[in-house]
Every structure is written in C-alpha cells, then in structure tokens.
Design a protein around this motif. Structure first.
Motif, PDB file in Angstrom:
ATOM      1  N   GLY A  17       4.468  -8.215   6.638  1.00 50.66           N
ATOM      2  CA  GLY A  17       5.106  -9.495   6.922  1.00 50.66           C
ATOM      3  C   GLY A  17       6.415  -9.714   6.178  1.00 50.66           C
ATOM      4  N   GLY A  18       6.793  -8.778   5.294  1.00 48.75           N
ATOM      5  CA  GLY A  18       8.014  -8.951   4.510  1.00 48.75           C
ATOM      6  C   GLY A  18       7.886 -10.132   3.562  1.00 48.75           C
ATOM      7  N   PRO A  19       9.006 -10.554   2.946  1.00 48.28           N
ATOM      8  CA  PRO A  19       8.963 -11.713   2.043  1.00 48.28           C
ATOM      9  C   PRO A  19       8.392 -12.938   2.768  1.00 48.28           C
ATOM     10  CG  PRO A  19      11.074 -10.566   1.879  1.00 48.28           C
ATOM     11  CD  PRO A  19      10.335  -9.948   3.040  1.00 48.28           C
ATOM     12  N   GLY A  20       7.466 -13.619   2.138  1.00 46.50           N
ATOM     13  CA  GLY A  20       6.828 -14.767   2.777  1.00 46.50           C
ATOM     14  C   GLY A  20       5.568 -14.387   3.538  1.00 46.50           C
ATOM     15  N   GLY A  21       5.409 -13.095   3.843  1.00 50.19           N
ATOM     16  CA  GLY A  21       4.195 -12.644   4.525  1.00 50.19           C
ATOM     17  C   GLY A  21       3.041 -12.477   3.555  1.00 50.19           C
ATOM     18  N   TYR A  22       1.905 -12.061   4.082  1.00 49.51           N
ATOM     19  CA  TYR A  22       0.713 -11.871   3.251  1.00 49.51           C
ATOM     20  C   TYR A  22       0.931 -10.708   2.284  1.00 49.51           C
ATOM     21  CZ  TYR A  22      -4.245 -11.361   2.142  1.00 49.51           C
ATOM     22  OH  TYR A  22      -5.453 -11.281   1.494  1.00 49.51           O
ATOM     23  N   ASN A  23       0.821 -10.933   0.983  1.00 49.01           N
ATOM     24  CA  ASN A  23       0.891  -9.804   0.031  1.00 49.01           C
ATOM     25  C   ASN A  23      -0.066 -10.027  -1.146  1.00 49.01           C
ATOM     26  OD1 ASN A  23       2.483 -11.742  -1.304  1.00 49.01           O
ATOM     27  ND2 ASN A  23       3.759 -10.189  -2.283  1.00 49.01           N
ATOM     28  N   HIS A  24      -1.319 -10.262  -0.821  1.00 47.71           N
ATOM     29  CA  HIS A  24      -2.327 -10.515  -1.852  1.00 47.71           C
ATOM     30  C   HIS A  24      -3.068  -9.235  -2.211  1.00 47.71           C
ATOM     31  CE1 HIS A  24      -1.684 -14.857  -1.620  1.00 47.71           C
ATOM     32  NE2 HIS A  24      -1.566 -14.671  -0.316  1.00 47.71           N
ATOM     33  N   LEU A  25      -2.370  -8.346  -2.887  1.00 47.82           N
ATOM     34  CA  LEU A  25      -2.978  -7.091  -3.320  1.00 47.82           C
ATOM     35  C   LEU A  25      -3.758  -7.299  -4.610  1.00 47.82           C
ATOM     36  CD1 LEU A  25       0.175  -4.855  -2.803  1.00 47.82           C
ATOM     37  CD2 LEU A  25      -1.890  -4.792  -1.386  1.00 47.82           C
ATOM     38  N   SER A  26      -4.793  -6.501  -4.813  1.00 43.22           N
ATOM     39  CA  SER A  26      -5.453  -6.501  -6.118  1.00 43.22           C
ATOM     40  C   SER A  26      -4.515  -5.855  -7.134  1.00 43.22           C
ATOM     41  CB  SER A  26      -6.757  -5.701  -6.044  1.00 43.22           C
ATOM     42  OG  SER A  26      -6.488  -4.314  -5.916  1.00 43.22           O
ATOM     43  N   VAL A  27      -4.734  -6.122  -8.411  1.00 42.91           N
ATOM     44  CA  VAL A  27      -3.895  -5.494  -9.442  1.00 42.91           C
ATOM     45  C   VAL A  27      -4.123  -3.984  -9.437  1.00 42.91           C
ATOM     46  CG1 VAL A  27      -5.519  -5.699 -11.404  1.00 42.91           C
ATOM     47  CG2 VAL A  27      -3.047  -5.711 -11.818  1.00 42.91           C
ATOM     48  N   ARG A  28      -5.300  -3.548  -9.012  1.00 43.35           N
ATOM     49  CA  ARG A  28      -5.587  -2.108  -8.908  1.00 43.35           C
ATOM     50  C   ARG A  28      -4.707  -1.462  -7.846  1.00 43.35           C
ATOM     51  NH1 ARG A  28      -9.740  -5.329  -9.665  1.00 43.35           N
ATOM     52  NH2 ARG A  28      -9.997  -5.752  -7.445  1.00 43.35           N
ATOM     53  N   ALA A  29      -4.566  -2.160  -6.707  1.00 40.55           N
ATOM     54  CA  ALA A  29      -3.711  -1.667  -5.624  1.00 40.55           C
ATOM     55  C   ALA A  29      -2.243  -1.780  -6.009  1.00 40.55           C
ATOM     56  CB  ALA A  29      -3.995  -2.446  -4.341  1.00 40.55           C
ATOM     57  N   ALA A  30      -1.859  -2.901  -6.595  1.00 45.10           N
ATOM     58  CA  ALA A  30      -0.447  -3.115  -6.951  1.00 45.10           C
ATOM     59  C   ALA A  30       0.030  -2.095  -7.981  1.00 45.10           C
ATOM     60  CB  ALA A  30      -0.247  -4.537  -7.481  1.00 45.10           C
ATOM     61  N   CYS A  31      -0.802  -1.792  -8.963  1.00 42.76           N
ATOM     62  CA  CYS A  31      -0.437  -0.801  -9.977  1.00 42.76           C
ATOM     63  C   CYS A  31      -0.262   0.563  -9.329  1.00 42.76           C
ATOM     64  CB  CYS A  31      -1.495  -0.744 -11.077  1.00 42.76           C
ATOM     65  SG  CYS A  31      -1.247   0.614 -12.237  1.00 42.76           S
ATOM     66  N   ALA A  32      -1.200   0.932  -8.452  1.00 42.06           N
ATOM     67  CA  ALA A  32      -1.127   2.246  -7.800  1.00 42.06           C
ATOM     68  C   ALA A  32       0.162   2.371  -6.986  1.00 42.06           C
ATOM     69  CB  ALA A  32      -2.352   2.447  -6.902  1.00 42.06           C
ATOM     70  N   ILE A  33       0.478   1.353  -6.212  1.00 46.54           N
ATOM     71  CA  ILE A  33       1.677   1.390  -5.362  1.00 46.54           C
ATOM     72  C   ILE A  33       2.937   1.421  -6.223  1.00 46.54           C
ATOM     73  CG2 ILE A  33       3.048   0.055  -3.702  1.00 46.54           C
ATOM     74  CD1 ILE A  33       0.272  -1.025  -2.650  1.00 46.54           C
ATOM     75  N   THR A  34       2.961   0.597  -7.266  1.00 45.59           N
ATOM     76  CA  THR A  34       4.139   0.544  -8.138  1.00 45.59           C
ATOM     77  C   THR A  34       4.408   1.895  -8.788  1.00 45.59           C
ATOM     78  OG1 THR A  34       3.759  -1.798  -8.599  1.00 45.59           O
ATOM     79  CG2 THR A  34       5.153  -0.595 -10.158  1.00 45.59           C
ATOM     80  N   LEU A  35       3.363   2.512  -9.350  1.00 45.31           N
ATOM     81  CA  LEU A  35       3.561   3.813 -10.003  1.00 45.31           C
ATOM     82  C   LEU A  35       3.989   4.864  -8.991  1.00 45.31           C
ATOM     83  CD1 LEU A  35       0.626   3.951 -12.592  1.00 45.31           C
ATOM     84  CD2 LEU A  35       2.967   3.118 -12.890  1.00 45.31           C
ATOM     85  N   ASP A  36       3.424   4.793  -7.773  1.00 43.32           N
ATOM     86  CA  ASP A  36       3.804   5.764  -6.741  1.00 43.32           C
ATOM     87  C   ASP A  36       5.264   5.571  -6.341  1.00 43.32           C
ATOM     88  OD1 ASP A  36       2.945   7.908  -4.891  1.00 43.32           O
ATOM     89  OD2 ASP A  36       3.456   6.431  -3.358  1.00 43.32           O
ATOM     90  N   ARG A  37       5.690   4.314  -6.202  1.00 38.75           N
ATOM     91  CA  ARG A  37       7.078   4.068  -5.784  1.00 38.75           C
ATOM     92  C   ARG A  37       8.081   4.492  -6.856  1.00 38.75           C
ATOM     93  NH1 ARG A  37       7.711  -1.665  -2.546  1.00 38.75           N
ATOM     94  NH2 ARG A  37       6.349  -1.172  -0.782  1.00 38.75           N
ATOM     95  N   VAL A  38       7.728   4.269  -8.125  1.00 44.45           N
ATOM     96  CA  VAL A  38       8.692   4.544  -9.202  1.00 44.45           C
ATOM     97  C   VAL A  38       8.618   5.995  -9.671  1.00 44.45           C
ATOM     98  CG1 VAL A  38       9.462   3.897 -11.520  1.00 44.45           C
ATOM     99  CG2 VAL A  38       8.644   2.129  -9.938  1.00 44.45           C
TER     100      VAL A  38
END
Lengths: 200, 200
Positions: free
Chosen positions: A175-196
């Motif tokens: 949904g982009g900014p304003g869309g649904y982005n309710h990730l768990s911290v477990r998911a958010a950490c995984a995605i962040t480390l993968d992206r960086v």
C-alpha cells in the motif's frame, strides 16, 4: 550491486529496546521481554553478520530471566541439541539500556546509532532518504560501529529516536506510505538487516 | 526498479505448511502450529498485499485451535483492541493441506506454486536463478495466482518441494552459501515477501 560485492559492510550490532517505548496510546512504557524475540533477532543478527545483539531492559528481574535463557543455550542441553541456535544466542547479551550497549561497543564516539520506526517519529533525528543510501553508508569508510535499534510495543519513544544519529525509512508494503504496514518486530528486523546488509 | 513501479505484482497467497515437513534428522513429520507464526505471517502477508494466508495442518484438533484463535480476533475483544491485527488475521484461514489451499484459489491450473528452502532440496523442482528473476516473474502477465509456500520445523519435505512449480533461492546472509543462515520461518517469510513484492 557491484559496489556491495566489492566492499564489506562496516561492523554493526543490533539492539532490541524495551524502554523507553510507547504503548498503543503513545504513553512511554517498559514492555516485557518476549522469548521468541530474543531467538528470532539473535538468529537474524547472526545470519547477517552482526558483531553483537543486545536486549535492553531496565527491569532487573527480566534481565535475570533473559540471562538464564541465554545460559541455558550456552551451557545446557538445548545448545547441544541445536548447535545453530547456540551459535546465534552466543552473540546475544542483556543490558539495562542503549547507553550500556554503546559503552560495550567502545563508547559513543565510536558508534553511529540508527533507529527504526514504522511511522514518522522524533523531531531532530535525520531520516535517511532510502535503503540504497543506508546500504551505501553501511559500506562507507566510516570507522564507527553501526548500532541498529529496534523498538518493541508500539515503537521507540520519540526521545530515544532523537538521541540517535539517523533513522531508517519506514518499511512500506503493497500500500506504500499510508498503507497497511503492521509488521512484527521480528519481521521488521529481518527485512531491515536484509535490505541494509543482505546479498540478494 | 522502474519496471516494478510500472507494473503491479500478480495476485499471490502465502501458505505455512506443518506437514509434510522434515525434522532435524530428515524424517518426515507433522509439526505443531505455533501461535506466533500465525500472527507474524498474517501481518507480513497483509503488509505485502497477499490475497490470502493459509495455515495447513492435517491434525483436526490443531485446525480447531487455529480457527478458535482466528475467530477470537475476528469477533472477540482482541480485534476491537488491535484493529490492525484483526485486519491481518481476516486474510488467514486453516486448511488440511496445500491441495486445499490450491483448491480455494481456483484449482491447480490457475495457481503457480513457489516453495522456499534454506538448503538445496528436492530433485525435480526448478530453482529460480535469483530474486531479481522472481521479482520479474511476479510481475509478468501470467494470469495464475502465485502461492508462496513456507515450511516449519526443518523445512518442507522433498516430495512437497518436487510437487511445486519452482523454488526460490535460499536466503544467504553475510557468510554467503555455506555460511550461517538459520533464520526463523517468521524472518524468512518477511524477507522473501520483501524481496519479491517489496518496494524499497
């Protein structure tokens, strides 16, 4: 991608913060440590090459609990049964605050702190323009250790965000900014480390 | 990245499989449903725009348990308290097998199944060459719904892998192939959806 392959990332560490975080209503609270967070963030941190993973909580009883869990994996039968889990948790430690994590990484002058947030927060913290920029900065010749900070509950308190050197962009979904982005911290950490730090 | 922005992804769904999966020793087993997996994969699926999230288990008592949890969020006080969680779990359902998930998506001819694995597995399943290739395929004009399948325990059984149309590459960390890559299924699902469907 060639710039990534040619250059190793800077040293980095991960921290999971239980205070100061905000609750659903925006009040500053201390959240309880969740066992599965310890395991998941330790495994993701180890996979992407973090030097250390810090769990921060000011509550001594919670620190004792986490230390007991870590000890169980370091010295007990669980570590024998699943060596890969023992290896991940060997990089984990529990400290009272982010300041203690920074101290154990050599002190504030030697550490660059990046926080993460699902929504805009803080006022003085610099927002990195993109993950491509973050990837480049994570491979620059800056000698400081990067400390990537994640909040539990409804996210890091604004005061802690403003004490960081920069903030990573929110992770937006379909949904982009304003869309649904309710990730768990477990998911958010995984995605962040993968992206960086990831090599796709 | 312009090709991604110009074209919407194909319809897709996510499945979390509890049988047939392998245990530590490689034997085919049925794993127990973990409540936090249901929540995390539902939230990640919803964030990245999945049409549906299926939890598959052949054990009726486990399906009843998951249905009760989903009902609690759909109709109970938890959903009132955290609407974003209710919204994520509204896309989740529990079925006996992957075949049932495929049937509810319109049948085998209308579904392309991609599995995921941390290590090489299966013999007949096509390995996609890269995540860039997977991103392109997920935005092709193929009218079939994509079903992305994740395994619990030590991963999907080889027979199930071979029944899929393609396998996504393993997610490697800092160590590359052969390095440490023991991610939780919660982390692996989040990273996979971000790599294939994410807008960085």
């Amino acid at each position: 991608m060639s710039i990534d392959a040619a250059r190793r990332p800077r040293k980095f560490a991960v921290a999971l913060v239980h205070h100061p975080v905000v609750d659903r209503g925006g009040d500053v609270v201390t959240s309880a440590v969740t066992n599965i967070d310890v395991h998941d963030l330790a495994r993701s941190s180890r996979t992407y090459g973090a030097e250390a993973f810090f769990i921060t909580t000011p509550i001594e009883a919670q620190r004792q609990l986490v230390s007991a869990i870590l000890g169980h994996w370091a010295h007990g039968s669980s570590g024998e049964r699943i060596p890969s889990r023992r290896e991940a948790l060997a990089h984990a430690s529990v400290v009272p605050s982010i300041d203690d994590a920074v101290a154990s990484l050599g002190g504030r002058d030697g550490v660059e702190i990046w926080c993460t947030a699902a929504k805009p927060t803080g006022e003085r913290c610099v927002l990195l323009p993109s993950y491509a920029d973050a990837r480049a900065k994570a491979r620059s010749d800056d000698a400081r250790t990067l400390l990537i900070v994640f909040g539990t509950s409804w996210g890091l308190a604004p005061a802690l965000v403003d004490a960081c050197d920069a903030r990573l962009p929110p992770i937006y979904g379909a949904g982009g900014p304003g869309g649904y982005n309710h990730l768990s911290v477990r998911a958010a950490c995984a995605i962040t480390l993968d992206r960086v730090f990831g090599i796709a």
